[in-house]
Design an enzyme around this catalytic site. Structure first.
Site, mmCIF file in Angstrom:
data_model
loop_
_atom_site.group_PDB
_atom_site.id
_atom_site.type_symbol
_atom_site.label_atom_id
_atom_site.label_comp_id
_atom_site.label_asym_id
_atom_site.label_seq_id
_atom_site.Cartn_x
_atom_site.Cartn_y
_atom_site.Cartn_z
ATOM 1 N N HIS A 270 0.873 -1.189 0.000
ATOM 2 C CA HIS A 270 0.000 0.000 0.000
ATOM 3 C C HIS A 270 0.905 1.233 0.000
ATOM 4 C CE1 HIS A 270 -3.472 2.387 0.585
ATOM 5 N NE2 HIS A 270 -3.806 2.084 1.819
ATOM 6 N N HIS A 309 -2.535 -2.786 -9.866
ATOM 7 C CA HIS A 309 -3.444 -2.151 -8.932
ATOM 8 C C HIS A 309 -4.708 -2.981 -8.847
ATOM 9 C CE1 HIS A 309 -5.780 0.937 -6.907
ATOM 10 N NE2 HIS A 309 -4.625 1.505 -6.616
ATOM 11 N N ASP A 365 2.646 5.166 -7.410
ATOM 12 C CA ASP A 365 3.912 5.099 -6.685
ATOM 13 C C ASP A 365 5.128 4.919 -7.583
ATOM 14 O OD1 ASP A 365 2.899 5.371 -4.100
ATOM 15 O OD2 ASP A 365 2.179 3.316 -4.152
HETATM 16 N N1 CMC Z 1 4.674 -7.518 -10.590
HETATM 17 C C1 CMC Z 1 4.548 -8.742 -11.168
HETATM 18 N N2 CMC Z 1 3.386 -9.421 -11.214
HETATM 19 C C2 CMC Z 1 2.322 -8.849 -10.644
HETATM 20 C C3 CMC Z 1 2.380 -7.594 -10.037
HETATM 21 C C4 CMC Z 1 3.615 -6.919 -10.029
HETATM 22 N N3 CMC Z 1 3.724 -5.730 -9.461
HETATM 23 N N4 CMC Z 1 1.161 -7.254 -9.544
HETATM 24 C C5 CMC Z 1 0.355 -8.269 -9.839
HETATM 25 N N5 CMC Z 1 1.047 -9.241 -10.517
HETATM 26 C C6 CMC Z 1 0.509 -10.479 -11.056
HETATM 27 C C7 CMC Z 1 0.261 -11.494 -9.949
HETATM 28 O O1 CMC Z 1 1.383 -12.326 -9.744
HETATM 29 C C8 CMC Z 1 -0.920 -12.239 -10.495
HETATM 30 O O2 CMC Z 1 -0.476 -13.135 -11.487
HETATM 31 P P1 CMC Z 1 -1.166 -14.594 -11.649
HETATM 32 O O3 CMC Z 1 -2.567 -14.303 -12.041
HETATM 33 O O4 CMC Z 1 -0.347 -15.271 -12.687
HETATM 34 O O5 CMC Z 1 -1.072 -15.251 -10.290
HETATM 35 C C9 CMC Z 1 -1.746 -11.172 -11.193
HETATM 36 O O6 CMC Z 1 -0.782 -10.190 -11.602
HETATM 37 C C10 CMC Z 1 -2.821 -10.536 -10.309
HETATM 38 O O7 CMC Z 1 -2.157 -10.032 -9.135
HETATM 39 P P2 CMC Z 1 -2.785 -9.958 -7.698
HETATM 40 O O8 CMC Z 1 -1.685 -9.904 -6.691
HETATM 41 O O9 CMC Z 1 -3.806 -11.060 -7.543
HETATM 42 O O10 CMC Z 1 -3.552 -8.578 -7.768
HETATM 43 P P3 CMC Z 1 -4.118 -7.792 -6.544
HETATM 44 O O11 CMC Z 1 -5.235 -6.986 -7.050
HETATM 45 O O12 CMC Z 1 -4.356 -8.698 -5.385
HETATM 46 O O13 CMC Z 1 -2.860 -6.872 -6.128
HETATM 47 C C11 CMC Z 1 -1.382 -5.089 -5.888
HETATM 48 C C12 CMC Z 1 -2.750 -5.538 -6.419
HETATM 49 C C13 CMC Z 1 -1.279 -3.570 -5.996
HETATM 50 C C14 CMC Z 1 -1.239 -5.493 -4.410
HETATM 51 C C15 CMC Z 1 -0.278 -5.787 -6.720
HETATM 52 O O14 CMC Z 1 -0.425 -5.434 -8.100
HETATM 53 C C16 CMC Z 1 1.115 -5.452 -6.224
HETATM 54 O O15 CMC Z 1 1.599 -6.103 -5.279
HETATM 55 N N6 CMC Z 1 1.794 -4.420 -6.848
HETATM 56 C C17 CMC Z 1 3.078 -4.004 -6.374
HETATM 57 C C18 CMC Z 1 2.908 -3.157 -5.131
HETATM 58 C C19 CMC Z 1 2.415 -1.756 -5.467
HETATM 59 O O16 CMC Z 1 2.902 -1.102 -6.375
HETATM 60 N N7 CMC Z 1 1.458 -1.286 -4.638
HETATM 61 C C20 CMC Z 1 0.945 0.082 -4.756
HETATM 62 C C21 CMC Z 1 -0.483 0.134 -5.170
HETATM 63 S S1 CMC Z 1 -0.951 1.801 -5.637
HETATM 64 C C22 CMC Z 1 -0.876 2.679 -4.176
HETATM 65 C C23 CMC Z 1 -1.992 2.374 -3.267
HETATM 66 O O17 CMC Z 1 -3.154 2.594 -3.677
HETATM 67 O O18 CMC Z 1 -1.713 1.960 -2.141
#
Ligand code: CMC
Length: 430
Positions: A270, A309, A365
Site C-alpha cells: 500500500h 493495482h 507510486d
Molecule cells: N509484478 C509482477 N506481477 C504482478 C504484479 C507486479 N507488481 N502485480 C500483480 N502481478 C501479477 C500477480 O502475480 C498475479 O499473477 P497470476 O494471475 O499469474 O497469479 C496477477 O498479476 C494478479 O495479481 P494480484 O496480486 O492477484 O492482484 P491484486 O489486485 O491482489 O494486487 C497489488 C494488487 C497492488 C497489491 C499488486 O499489483 C502489487 O503487489 N503491486 C506491487 C505493489 C504496489 O505497487 N502497490 C501500490 C499500489 S498503488 C498505491 C496504493 O493505492 O496503495
C-alpha cells in the site's frame, strides 16, 4: 413485471427453493442471502469474499474511480483538473465538506489549519524516546495515536463542531509530526511551524530549515509537493481508508482511527510501495539489468513494485500527472539517475504479454518516489508523505461512515474450518 430488470432469481439446488432477491445500484444486499436455508436451524447463506474483492460495504459520495478507463474524480471533479488548478487544502475541504469552498470559507479553512500546526511540547518528548534509527512511519503511527490523549474531547464524535476542529487539527498537525519524526531520525533539532508559509512551504521549512532566520521554499518544489498531496488525497475504499472506517465504526476518536489507518498504509503493498519502488530501482542498478528483472517477475520470483493495482486495469491517471511533474522538479533539482531505469522498465513491461494480459500498468507510486528522492526526501519518508496527503480522505470517509444510518460497528462473519470440540491434552501426553 419489473422483476426481470431489478431482481435476481436464485434457485437453491440443495432444496429446490427459489428466491427473489432485489438488485439495487448493481448490487444485492448480502443480508438477503440469509433467508436461503437448508433447514430451520441453518444459519443461512453467507457470501465468502476474502479481501473484499467483490464486496461493496459502503455507499459513498466522495471519490469515483473507473479502473478500466483510468478515471479518478473527487466529489465529481477530475483529478487532472484538481491537480492543475486547485490546492491541497482546497481539495481537503472539498473531500470533507463535499463542495469547493467559497472565498470566505477557503480563507477561514486555511487560517484555521495554519494556526493549528503546532503540537504540544510533550509530543517532542515522546518522539525523543524513539531509537535514533526508528522508521519515521513508526513514529508517525505512534504520535498520531498519542494525539488522542491531548484532545480527549475528540471522543465526542457525534458533535459536528467537535468533529470539525479535530479534522482541522489532524490535517494541520500531520506535517509537523512527519517533519519532527524526520528531524529526530537524523539527530537534528526540531524546526517549528512557520505560519507565514503555505501548507507545503511550511512542511519544507520544517524538514530542511537549518540556521537561516526564515526558510524560503523553492516555489516549483512547493507547487510540486502540493500537487503530489492532491494526488494522494483520496482513493475510495483502499486498505487504509477501510481501516479508518472500521476503527471509526466502533466510535473510537479520529486520532486513534488515523493511527490505525497510518499503520495500514505502512505496508509495502500500500503506502510503502513508493519506498519499495526506489529500493527496487536501486537493486536493479542499471538500464541493462532491466530485462533480467522483468524475466524474474514473469517467473513469479519478483514483484515489480509500482506496477499493478487492485482497481486500475489501465494507466493510473495519477501516474500520468506525476510524469508531467517530474519534468518541472528535475529542472530545479537535476535529473534523478533512477529515472532512466524506471522509463526502461515501464517500456519493456508495457510491451510484454505477461503485463499486458494481467493489465499491469504503472501506478501512482512508480514515479512519485523518484520525484521525492530528487527533492531530497529519504526513502523512509515516502510513506509518511503519502499519509500526509491521505489524511483528508481518511477523515472524509470516517465522517461519512459516522453519518450513514446504514452503518454499524464493522464485524464480518467467518467460515470456521478449524477443529471441532476436543479435550485438552496435558503437556506430557502431547
Ligand atoms: N509484478 C509482477 N506481477 C504482478 C504484479 C507486479 N507488481 N502485480 C500483480 N502481478 C501479477 C500477480 O502475480 C498475479 O499473477 P497470476 O494471475 O499469474 O497469479 C496477477 O498479476 C494478479 O495479481 P494480484 O496480486 O492477484 O492482484 P491484486 O489486485 O491482489 O494486487 C497489488 C494488487 C497492488 C497489491 C499488486 O499489483 C502489487 O503487489 N503491486 C506491487 C505493489 C504496489 O505497487 N502497490 C501500490 C499500489 S498503488 C498505491 C496504493 O493505492 O496503495
Amino acid at each position: 413485471m419489473s422483476a426481470a430488470t431489478d431482481s435476481l432469481t436464485i434457485t437453491d439446488n440443495r432444496t429446490g427453493e427459489t428466491y427473489e432477491i432485489p438488485v439495487q445500484d448493481g448490487a444485492i444486499q448480502a443480508m438477503d442471502l440469509r433467508q436461503i436455508k437448508t433447514s430451520e436451524d441453518d444459519f443461512g447463506l453467507l457470501a465468502y469474499d476474502p479481501a473484499f474483492k467483490n464486496t461493496a460495504n459502503v455507499r459513498s459520495e466522495i471519490t469515483y474511480i473507473d479502473g478500466d478507463k483510468g478515471i479518478l474524480r473527487y466529489r465529481g471533479y477530475p483529478i487532472e483538473q484538481l491537480a492543475e488548478k486547485s490546492t491541497f487544502l482546497e481539495v481537503a475541504y472539498l473531500l470533507i465538506h463535499g463542495e469547493l469552498p467559497t472565498q470566505q470559507q477557503s480563507d477561514e479553512w486555511v487560517h484555521h489549519i495554519t494556526h493549528h500546526t503546532f503540537v504540544h511540547e510533550n509530543i517532542k518528548t515522546f518522539i525523543d524516546g524513539f531509537h535514533h534509527d526508528a522508521h519515521p512511519m513508526g513514529m508517525l503511527v505512534s504520535t498520531v495515536g498519542g494525539l488522542s490523549t491531548f484532545y480527549p474531547e475528540a471522543k465526542e464524535i457525534n458533535d459536528a463542531a467537535n468533529r470539525n476542529i479535530q479534522n482541522i487539527r489532524l490535517i494541520a498537525k500531520f506535517p509537523t509530526l512527519a517533519a519532527f519524526a524526520y528531524r529526530h531520525s537524523i539527530g537534528m533539532r526540531y524546526a517549528y511551524p512557520d505560519n507565514d508559509l503555505s501548507f507545503p512551504g511550511n512542511f519544507l521549512s520544517m524538514m530542511w530549515k537549518t540556521t537561516e532566520l526564515k526558510y524560503e521554499p523553492d516555489p516549483i518544489l512547493e507547487k510540486a509537493l502540493d500537487t503530489l498531496l492532491i494526488l494522494h488525497a483520496d482513493h475510495e475504499q483502499n486498505c487504509s481508508t477501510t481501516t479508518m472506517r472500521a476503527i471509526g465504526s466502533s466510535d473510537a476518536d479520529p486520532y486513534s482511527a488515523a493511527a490505525g489507518a497510518s499503520a495500514a498504509l505502512y505496508g509495502p503493498k500500500h503506502g510503502g510501495a513508493n519506498e519499495a519502488v526506489l529500493r527496487m530501482l536501486e537493486e536493479i542498478g542499471s538500464v541493462d539489468q532491466v530485462p533480467e528483472y522483468v524475466k524474474l517477475a514473469k517467473e513469479g520470483n519478483f514483484r515489480l513494485m509500482g506496477f499493478g493495482h487492485r482497481v486500475y486495469k489501465n494507466y493510473d491517471p495519477r501516474a500520468k500527472v506525476i510524469q508531467g511533474l517530474a519534468h518541472d522538479v528535475f529542472e530545479v533539482t537535476g535529473k534523478n539517475p533512477l529515472l532512466d531505469i524506471a522509463v526502461e522498465l515501464e517500456k519493456i513491461a508495457l510491451d510484454d504479454d505477461y503485463f499486458v494480459e494481467r493489465k499491469l500498468y504503472p501506478n501512482v507510486d512508480f514515479y512519485s518516489g523518484i520525484i521525492y528522492q530528487a527533492m531530497g526526501f529519504p526513502t523512509s519518508m515516502f510513506p509518511v508523505l503519502f499519509a500526509m496527503g491521505r489524511i483528508p480522505g481518511w477523515l472524509a470517509h470516517w465522517q461519512e461512515n459516522l453519518l450513514d444510518d446504514e452503518q454499524a460497528i464493522v464485524r464480518p462473519r467467518q467460515l470456521f474450518v478449524g477443529h471441532g470440540a476436543r479435550d485438552y491434552v496435558d503437556v506430557g501426553s502431547r
